[in-house]
Design an enzyme around this catalytic site. Structure first.
Site, PDB file in Angstrom:
ATOM      1  N   ASP A 247      48.724  28.968  40.682  1.00 61.82           N
ATOM      2  CA  ASP A 247      47.633  29.714  40.068  1.00 61.82           C
ATOM      3  C   ASP A 247      47.162  30.871  40.938  1.00 61.82           C
ATOM      4  O   ASP A 247      46.529  30.671  41.968  1.00 61.82           O
ATOM      5  CB  ASP A 247      46.466  28.763  39.808  1.00 61.82           C
ATOM      6  CG  ASP A 247      45.361  29.412  39.006  1.00 61.82           C
ATOM      7  OD1 ASP A 247      45.582  30.512  38.469  1.00 61.82           O
ATOM      8  OD2 ASP A 247      44.274  28.822  38.908  1.00 61.82           O
TER       9      ASP A 247
ATOM     10  N   THR B 296      43.218  31.224  41.703  1.00 58.78           N
ATOM     11  CA  THR B 296      42.487  30.355  42.603  1.00 58.78           C
ATOM     12  C   THR B 296      42.577  30.907  44.018  1.00 58.78           C
ATOM     13  O   THR B 296      43.670  31.140  44.521  1.00 58.78           O
ATOM     14  CB  THR B 296      43.065  28.932  42.582  1.00 58.78           C
ATOM     15  OG1 THR B 296      43.066  28.458  41.247  1.00 58.78           O
ATOM     16  CG2 THR B 296      42.256  28.000  43.454  1.00 58.78           C
ATOM     17  N   THR B 297      41.452  31.100  44.658  1.00 59.31           N
ATOM     18  CA  THR B 297      41.458  31.655  46.005  1.00 59.31           C
ATOM     19  C   THR B 297      42.130  30.716  46.990  1.00 59.31           C
ATOM     20  O   THR B 297      43.011  31.112  47.742  1.00 59.31           O
ATOM     21  CB  THR B 297      40.015  31.929  46.469  1.00 59.31           C
ATOM     22  OG1 THR B 297      39.391  32.812  45.542  1.00 59.31           O
ATOM     23  CG2 THR B 297      40.007  32.567  47.848  1.00 59.31           C
TER      24      THR B 297
ATOM     25  N   ASP C 120      45.068  35.991  35.530  1.00 64.33           N
ATOM     26  CA  ASP C 120      45.137  34.594  35.935  1.00 64.33           C
ATOM     27  C   ASP C 120      46.313  33.886  35.295  1.00 64.33           C
ATOM     28  O   ASP C 120      46.423  33.843  34.070  1.00 64.33           O
ATOM     29  CB  ASP C 120      43.831  33.904  35.532  1.00 64.33           C
ATOM     30  CG  ASP C 120      43.823  32.446  35.916  1.00 64.33           C
ATOM     31  OD1 ASP C 120      44.558  32.067  36.836  1.00 64.33           O
ATOM     32  OD2 ASP C 120      43.084  31.676  35.288  1.00 64.33           O
ATOM     33  N   THR C 121      47.170  33.302  36.113  1.00 63.99           N
ATOM     34  CA  THR C 121      48.303  32.539  35.590  1.00 63.99           C
ATOM     35  C   THR C 121      47.883  31.178  35.072  1.00 63.99           C
ATOM     36  O   THR C 121      48.683  30.502  34.423  1.00 63.99           O
ATOM     37  CB  THR C 121      49.362  32.336  36.683  1.00 63.99           C
ATOM     38  OG1 THR C 121      48.786  31.617  37.779  1.00 63.99           O
ATOM     39  CG2 THR C 121      49.881  33.672  37.191  1.00 63.99           C
ATOM     40  N   GLY C 122      46.653  30.773  35.340  1.00 65.47           N
ATOM     41  CA  GLY C 122      46.209  29.445  34.940  1.00 65.47           C
ATOM     42  C   GLY C 122      45.327  29.407  33.724  1.00 65.47           C
ATOM     43  O   GLY C 122      44.854  28.334  33.343  1.00 65.47           O
TER      44      GLY C 122
END
Length: 588
Positions: free
Chosen positions: A464, A467-468, A244-246
């Site tokens: 992000d 996030t889908t 996850d980049t977030g």
């Protein structure tokens, strides 16, 4: 009304390259629940470890979900295409063999520029001389460099790992010129790679012996999240996690998780694997509690500690910081690659992106993302490098927007969104003569006249992969949906309804960043079929959802090539190019 949303369970291969090597990693898709409301939304609510609840406005802007991998790509040759001077040269070089080294293990990793033939079975000079002359001419050399050359770094190659360029593949290279700065220059540099297969018995090496370069892990495109496998501890235990980049923490589900079926709970923890710290001789418990809550309702609590993390055999982080979760409602762990400010513990630690530089795997705390198209089998995250073959036009750099004078979220300003509708096939449900949206709000039939669009006023927006879907404010989403007709909110799907024909091929949304970069995304990424109306007509909802934070998730990220530089605090983006080529250059 019957709502149906089916997602396929796919599998693929993930890639890794560290220093001078490439490794293939197996990855697997997750199966999502029904309806847009049930897709994971793992935006941390607050830090509960120390009893201090940060405000949602100050400490959120992400949702979690993407991934990592593990496994080995075996190869006995260098294959690739190098472009330059207006033309390109394809090359395939079989590695020289020697009676001193038999079997499938190939050359071992080394930091010595002069490879010892008695250990590897061939010398660096043998390898260099095997590469076609046309390749050296392309990069400005009259001949292959030799181990006695002490001049420029035009070709500083070391036959120390695995590389390949066919899909699914990855490569590591050393640039003939200084690597791109944080602004992510789009100019290409020369490249080369060596090929081998690491030993199955490889152990994490000390940071002093590691080669600084670039490595990438291929990610499976599930349209919901991305998964892959890490090897944890000694002996290694394979566990799947999301990348996850977030977010910023790495955590694995413990074998003792009370929510697992084997322990009397309801979660199938064996599906993605668990980490049993009691079976690792290198595990160290630092006695720090860890706890985090997410907006999708999942929670995780456990203990922080350190152990070795292997991305592929021979390429590892020693004493990596992560949490082992004893109580969670999630069936899979998380690998966050964001700023340390997002860590869910009071005392900040060196998370993996920064540890990669600290242990000399990469020269800069930076990585790039290429998720490929919606229907593609895989994309990848490239740590420490840029793949110039994976975008069109120029990479444009944008300063990351701070939160309360701190770098917390990987967010950049989003200026406006406009729509281009070129395909009205099966348009229905609108009054006669009104199939075309409002004048002044969209681009008509492929022309380049926006005549307005939706002004988002440079809203700081998180990029992000976890996030889908994507999220903007309620007013902003309604303005975009209003381009296509009446605005109707679907309570069951927690999203706005949109005519299904809007997702026809040829239609797209264009995202404007500071009037400097424009990213086109097919509207099919944002039109989600969830069932039928009572009349039997298909029901679709819009994949940009109303939220309190602005997030561009997977349905946007598949159309962009993004370089995250957490040292210089910039994100560079360009339109993604869908192809099988590679032109990897380390970031220095």
């Amino acid at each position: 009304m019957q709502r149906v949303l089916e997602l396929l369970l796919l599998s693929s291969t993930a890639l890794a390259v560290i220093g001078d090597g490439f490794i293939a990693l197996p990855v697997h898709k997750l199966q999502a629940g029904e309806g847009s409301a049930h897709f994971p939304n793992r935006l941390p609510i607050f830090d509960v470890v120390n009893g201090v609840a940060k405000s949602v406005e100050d400490d959120v802007n992400q949702i979690i979900q993407p991934i990592f991998g593990n496994g080995i790509f075996s190869g006995g040759s260098i294959q690739g295409t190098h472009s330059g001077n207006g033309h390109s040269v394809k090359y395939e070089v079989s590695l020289p063999s020697s009676s001193s080294q038999k079997g499938s293990n190939g050359p071992s990793s080394t930091d010595n520029k002069d490879t010892d033939p008695s250990k590897t079975g061939f010398s660096l000079d043998d390898l260099m001389n095997s590469i076609p002359t046309d390749f050296w001419n392309l990069i400005g050399l009259n001949k292959a460099p030799t181990s006695s050359d002490n001049g420029s770094k035009d070709a500083d190659f070391t036959p120390s790992a695995v590389s390949q360029v066919e899909q699914p593949t990855s490569k590591s290279v050393e640039s003939t010129a200084p690597g791109p700065a944080s602004s992510a220059s789009s100019s290409s540099s020369s490249e080369a790679a060596s090929s081998s297969q690491p030993s199955e018995d490889s152990q994490p090496s000390s940071s002093a012996n590691k080669k600084t370069g670039a490595f990438f892990l291929s990610l499976d495109n599930t349209q919901t999240l991305y998964t892959a496998t890490l090897k944890v501890g000694s002996p290694a235990q394979e566990v799947q996690v999301m990348i996850d980049t977030g977010s910023s923490d790495l955590w694995f589900i413990s074998s003792g998780n009370s929510q697992c079926k084997v322990n009397g709970g309801s979660i199938d923890c064996d599906k993605y694997g668990v980490f049993d710290k009691s079976k690792s001789s290198t595990w160290h418990d630092n006695k720090t509690d860890y706890s985090i809550s997410y907006y999708d309702g999942d929670k995780a609590s456990g203990t922080m500690g350190q152990d070795n993390i292997t991305f592929a055999d021979g390429f590892s982080i020693e004493n990596a910081n992560f949490a082992v979760i004893d109580n969670t409602t999630s069936s899979i762990g998380v690998f966050g690659v964001g700023y340390p400010e997002l860590e869910a513990v009071k005392s900040k630690y060196t998370n993996l992106p920064f540890a990669m530089k600290e242990q000399n795997l990469i020269a800069k705390v930076a990585y790039s993302l290429y998720l490929d198209s919606r229907d593609a089998v895989q994309g990848y995250i490239l740590f420490g490098g840029i793949d110039h073959a994976k975008y069109t036009g120029d990479l444009k750099a944008f300063d990351i927007v701070q939160s309360n004078d701190k770098y917390v979220y990987s967010q950049i300003p989003l200026t406006s969104v406009a729509s281009s509708l070129n395909n009205y096939t099966n348009a229905y449900g609108l009054p006669a003569g009104s199939n075309h949206p409002k004048v002044g709000a969209v681009i008509y039939n492929g022309t380049d006249s926006f005549n307005g669009g939706v002004d988002l006023k440079d809203t700081p927006t998180l990029l992000d992969t976890g996030t889908t879907y994507s999220y903007l404010s309620k007013d902003q989403v309604e303005s975009i949906v209003g381009l296509y007709g009446n605005v109707t909110y679907n309570d069951a799907g927690k999203a706005y309804e949109v005519p299904c024909w809007v997702g026809n091929p040829g239609n797209y949304l264009e995202f404007n960043f500071k009037n400097e970069q424009y990213i086109k995304v097919p509207t099919s990424e944002f039109v989600i079929s969830v069932g039928t109306y009572a009349s039997g007509a298909e029901l679709c909802v819009f994949g940009i959802l109303p939220g309190t934070h602005s997030i561009l998730g997977d349905n946007f990220m598949r159309s962009v090539y993004a370089v995250f530089d957490l040292e210089d605090h910039v994100i560079s983006i360009a339109q993604a190019a869908y192809n099988d080529n590679h032109a990897v250059v380390p970031i220095e």
